[in-house]
Design a protein around this motif. Structure first.
Motif, PDB file in Angstrom:
ATOM      1  N   TYR A 241       0.849  -1.209   0.000  1.00  0.00           N
ATOM      2  CA  TYR A 241       0.000   0.000   0.000  1.00  0.00           C
ATOM      3  C   TYR A 241       0.879   1.252   0.000  1.00  0.00           C
ATOM      4  N   LEU A 242       1.923   1.242   0.842  1.00  0.00           N
ATOM      5  CA  LEU A 242       2.799   2.414   0.928  1.00  0.00           C
ATOM      6  C   LEU A 242       3.544   2.599  -0.400  1.00  0.00           C
ATOM      7  N   THR A 243       3.975   1.500  -1.008  1.00  0.00           N
ATOM      8  CA  THR A 243       4.681   1.593  -2.290  1.00  0.00           C
ATOM      9  C   THR A 243       3.750   2.156  -3.367  1.00  0.00           C
ATOM     10  N   GLU A 244       2.518   1.652  -3.402  1.00  0.00           N
ATOM     11  CA  GLU A 244       1.546   2.143  -4.405  1.00  0.00           C
ATOM     12  C   GLU A 244       1.272   3.636  -4.242  1.00  0.00           C
ATOM     13  N   ASN A 245       1.393   4.126  -2.985  1.00  0.00           N
ATOM     14  CA  ASN A 245       1.075   5.529  -2.715  1.00  0.00           C
ATOM     15  C   ASN A 245       2.342   6.363  -2.495  1.00  0.00           C
ATOM     16  N   ARG A 246       3.449   5.939  -3.091  1.00  0.00           N
ATOM     17  CA  ARG A 246       4.740   6.545  -2.753  1.00  0.00           C
ATOM     18  C   ARG A 246       4.831   8.034  -3.124  1.00  0.00           C
ATOM     19  N   GLU A 247       3.968   8.476  -4.053  1.00  0.00           N
ATOM     20  CA  GLU A 247       4.005   9.901  -4.438  1.00  0.00           C
ATOM     21  C   GLU A 247       3.274  10.773  -3.408  1.00  0.00           C
ATOM     22  N   LYS A 248       2.527  10.141  -2.545  1.00  0.00           N
ATOM     23  CA  LYS A 248       1.693  10.914  -1.596  1.00  0.00           C
ATOM     24  C   LYS A 248       2.477  11.318  -0.350  1.00  0.00           C
ATOM     25  N   ALA A 249       1.926  12.318   0.369  1.00  0.00           N
ATOM     26  CA  ALA A 249       2.472  12.651   1.689  1.00  0.00           C
ATOM     27  C   ALA A 249       2.157  11.478   2.625  1.00  0.00           C
ATOM     28  N   VAL A 250       3.079  11.185   3.554  1.00  0.00           N
ATOM     29  CA  VAL A 250       2.875  10.052   4.473  1.00  0.00           C
ATOM     30  C   VAL A 250       1.540  10.208   5.198  1.00  0.00           C
ATOM     31  N   LYS A 251       1.329  11.420   5.714  1.00  0.00           N
ATOM     32  CA  LYS A 251       0.112  11.661   6.505  1.00  0.00           C
ATOM     33  C   LYS A 251      -1.145  11.388   5.671  1.00  0.00           C
ATOM     34  N   ASN A 252      -1.144  11.861   4.437  1.00  0.00           N
ATOM     35  CA  ASN A 252      -2.342  11.678   3.596  1.00  0.00           C
ATOM     36  C   ASN A 252      -2.583  10.212   3.273  1.00  0.00           C
ATOM     37  N   ALA A 253      -1.489   9.478   3.026  1.00  0.00           N
ATOM     38  CA  ALA A 253      -1.656   8.048   2.724  1.00  0.00           C
ATOM     39  C   ALA A 253      -2.201   7.323   3.953  1.00  0.00           C
ATOM     40  N   LEU A 254      -1.688   7.691   5.137  1.00  0.00           N
ATOM     41  CA  LEU A 254      -2.148   7.014   6.363  1.00  0.00           C
ATOM     42  C   LEU A 254      -3.600   7.360   6.679  1.00  0.00           C
ATOM     43  N   LYS A 255      -4.014   8.564   6.272  1.00  0.00           N
ATOM     44  CA  LYS A 255      -5.412   8.977   6.538  1.00  0.00           C
ATOM     45  C   LYS A 255      -6.415   8.035   5.873  1.00  0.00           C
ATOM     46  N   GLY A 256      -5.952   7.331   4.842  1.00  0.00           N
ATOM     47  CA  GLY A 256      -6.831   6.342   4.213  1.00  0.00           C
ATOM     48  C   GLY A 256      -6.973   5.073   5.044  1.00  0.00           C
ATOM     49  N   LEU A 257      -6.149   4.956   6.092  1.00  0.00           N
ATOM     50  CA  LEU A 257      -6.148   3.709   6.878  1.00  0.00           C
ATOM     51  C   LEU A 257      -6.571   3.903   8.331  1.00  0.00           C
ATOM     52  N   VAL A 258      -6.163   5.048   8.895  1.00  0.00           N
ATOM     53  CA  VAL A 258      -6.412   5.279  10.333  1.00  0.00           C
ATOM     54  C   VAL A 258      -6.979   6.689  10.511  1.00  0.00           C
ATOM     55  N   PRO A 259      -7.558   6.998  11.693  1.00  0.00           N
ATOM     56  CA  PRO A 259      -8.086   8.357  11.891  1.00  0.00           C
ATOM     57  C   PRO A 259      -6.990   9.418  11.705  1.00  0.00           C
ATOM     58  N   GLU A 260      -7.423  10.618  11.314  1.00  0.00           N
ATOM     59  CA  GLU A 260      -6.472  11.678  10.946  1.00  0.00           C
ATOM     60  C   GLU A 260      -5.444  11.960  12.049  1.00  0.00           C
ATOM     61  N   ARG A 261      -5.902  12.026  13.312  1.00  0.00           N
ATOM     62  CA  ARG A 261      -4.950  12.378  14.378  1.00  0.00           C
ATOM     63  C   ARG A 261      -3.939  11.261  14.619  1.00  0.00           C
ATOM     64  N   VAL A 262      -4.337  10.021  14.363  1.00  0.00           N
ATOM     65  CA  VAL A 262      -3.373   8.917  14.474  1.00  0.00           C
ATOM     66  C   VAL A 262      -2.359   9.044  13.336  1.00  0.00           C
ATOM     67  N   ALA A 263      -2.851   9.393  12.136  1.00  0.00           N
ATOM     68  CA  ALA A 263      -1.955   9.581  10.984  1.00  0.00           C
ATOM     69  C   ALA A 263      -0.943  10.682  11.278  1.00  0.00           C
ATOM     70  N   GLU A 264      -1.420  11.772  11.880  1.00  0.00           N
ATOM     71  CA  GLU A 264      -0.524  12.885  12.239  1.00  0.00           C
ATOM     72  C   GLU A 264       0.516  12.437  13.248  1.00  0.00           C
ATOM     73  N   PHE A 265       0.064  11.681  14.256  1.00  0.00           N
ATOM     74  CA  PHE A 265       0.951  11.215  15.329  1.00  0.00           C
ATOM     75  C   PHE A 265       2.042  10.301  14.762  1.00  0.00           C
ATOM     76  N   LEU A 266       1.656   9.388  13.880  1.00  0.00           N
ATOM     77  CA  LEU A 266       2.625   8.403  13.377  1.00  0.00           C
ATOM     78  C   LEU A 266       3.579   9.008  12.349  1.00  0.00           C
ATOM     79  N   SER A 267       3.144  10.091  11.696  1.00  0.00           N
ATOM     80  CA  SER A 267       4.006  10.662  10.654  1.00  0.00           C
ATOM     81  C   SER A 267       4.786  11.876  11.150  1.00  0.00           C
ATOM     82  N   ALA A 268       4.618  12.210  12.435  1.00  0.00           N
ATOM     83  CA  ALA A 268       5.163  13.467  12.974  1.00  0.00           C
ATOM     84  C   ALA A 268       6.658  13.665  12.681  1.00  0.00           C
TER      85      ALA A 268
END
Ligand SMILES: Cc1cc2nc3c(=O)[nH]c(=O)nc-3n(C[C@H](O)[C@H](O)[C@H](O)COP(=O)(O)OP(=O)(O)OC[C@H]3O[C@@H](n4cnc5c(N)ncnc54)[C@H](O)[C@@H]3O)c2cc1C
Length: 390
Positions: free
Chosen positions: A268-295
């Motif tokens: 999934y991460l490879t397929e979305n490699r052009e995206k910002a980490v946070k935006n790609a994670l937002k497709g999987l987990v809640p936004e604040r978790v995405a922010e926390f993990l990509s900080a």
């Protein structure tokens, strides 16, 4: 002084259902509750929506009641969760079933359930006295003498439904255990169950986030359910269930995506490699978790080193969380321990030592998971304790 057939102490789910059953079987019935209102603890269950029962099979129910559920075979053969559902529907309450078999009123309001129980009690003629705290109980010959601050009542049958010792502000302060001890019955050790977990996690970043169907594990205990991050640590069913297996000092692991393997996540991460980490994670987990993990990571996925990518996958699949303790009995949802079941007839819930004395609900040495399992056994034991057994 009027002598009742039955006196019931405590108007939680067990006491109210015992009163309904007792009156239904033709007994003059008095229900004494020290709070000004009925069902105070019940009103706070299911986030204020009243998780009135669980729609599972008998096996599901027994699995949901890890603390002595097997004692309830006979009770459930007389009155079970389907009887609870029928009871409320026959009394005008529409119910709905949510995830994990949890049953709620369609109004999403606890008062719908409490009002229905109250109306049924009034219809059948239960004498309900609120603001009436019982201070002592005695048995003289065949009569129970139940004393409150201002008066005394008598009855030939006494049902104790005073609850456990958790959340004492709701009225459950352990008085029923004192009654049992007064009659020389055993009470097993009282402990916290279904306790919120304290952690040294960065609480502020994730506080208030609730996650659906994540996996929380420690050692061989793996629990997939909903989880809530709070200001002190973890709550919600996954944490409450894990709490029986931890005391503090352990490290639990959180899998945010139990339905996705590490390899699938990597793809999934490879397929979305052009995206910002946070935006790609937002497709999987809640936004604040995405922010926390990509900080602390570079902005784009393609900028991640191999190690950074692997660390991100590890955090999503197995985030370590240090457990520092758990909430006390008073701040846990449920009390483990209570009136020793060896002293109770499982068919009638009558004391084997003291004829006419019955116990129902959380005052007994039974504890269940949240999700409607406690309320189910409380309502069912209440009904059976109130019955006439021929
Ligand atoms: C915040 C919270 C959320 C919960 N959520 C869930 C859930 O989602 N699902 C689930 O299955 N369970 C849940 N539970 C557990 C469930 O609410 C209890 O197991 C259940 O209410 C116990 O019912 P009971 O009738 O035995 O006792 P209680 O509901 O505790 O009622 C006992 C009553 O006895 C009265 N009383 C005590 N002493 C006296 C006295 N001396 N004189 C007169 N009256 C007295 C008290 O005032 C009280 O009203 C939750 C508990 C809490 C605290």
């Amino acid at each position: 002084m009027k002598t009742y057939d039955t006196i019931i102490i405590g108007a939680g789910p067990a006491g109210m259902m015992a009163a309904i059953s007792s009156c239904f079987y033709g007994n003059s019935t008095l229900l004494l509750e020290k709070n000004k209102r009925l069902g105070k603890k019940l009103s706070g269950t299911g986030g204020g929506r009243c998780n009135v029962t669980n729609n599972g099979t008998l096996e599901d129910l027994l699995e949901g009641i890890p603390g002595n559920g097997r004692f309830l075979y006979s009770v459930f053969s007389q009155f079970d969760n389907q009887d609870i559902i029928n009871f409320f529907e026959e009394n005008g309450v529409k119910l709905k079933i949510e995830d994990h078999g949890r049953v709620f009123p369609t109004t999403d309001r606890s008062q719908t359930i409490i009002k229905a129980l109250e109306m049924k009690m009034l219809e059948l003629g239960v004498d309900i006295r609120t603001g009436c705290e019982v201070v002592s109980v005695k048995k003289i010959e065949d009569l129970f003498h139940v004393k409150t601050a201002h008066t005394e009542f008598t009855a030939t049958k006494l049902i104790v439904t005073t609850g456990g010792k958790s959340y004492p502000s709701t009225g459950s302060t352990g008085f029923g255990h004192e009654i049992a001890r007064h009659f020389k019955m055993q009470v097993t050790e009282l402990e916290a169950a279904e306790s919120p977990i304290l952690t040294d996690f960065p609480h502020k970043a994730l506080q208030g986030i609730s996650l659906d169907e994540v996996t929380l594990s420690h050692s061989k205990h793996v629990i997939t359910h909903d989880l809530l991050f709070t200001h002190f640590g973890l709550s919600g069913p996954a944490a409450l269930r894990l709490s029986s297996f931890v005391s503090g000092g352990e490290v639990a692991h959180l899998d945010f995506l139990p339905g996705m393997s590490s390899d699938e996540l990597s793809s999934y991460l490879t397929e979305n490699r052009e995206k910002a980490v946070k935006n790609a994670l937002k497709g999987l987990v809640p936004e604040r978790v995405a922010e926390f993990l990509s900080a602390d990571l570079p902005e784009k996925i393609k900028q991640l080193s191999v190690t950074e990518k692997q660390e991100l996958i590890d955090k999503l699949k197995s985030l370590p969380i240090k457990i520092t303790g758990k909430m006390s009995l008073a701040r846990s949802f449920v009390t483990k321990g209570g009136v020793d079941l060896k002293e109770i007839n499982p068919k009638t819930l009558e004391s084997k030592k003291v004829p006419g004395l019955h116990f129902a609900g959380e005052v007994l040495d039974i504890n269940a998971h949240t999700g409607g399992f406690n309320i189910t056994y409380c309502l069912c034991t209440g009904w059976v304790a109130g019955m006439m057994h021929y």
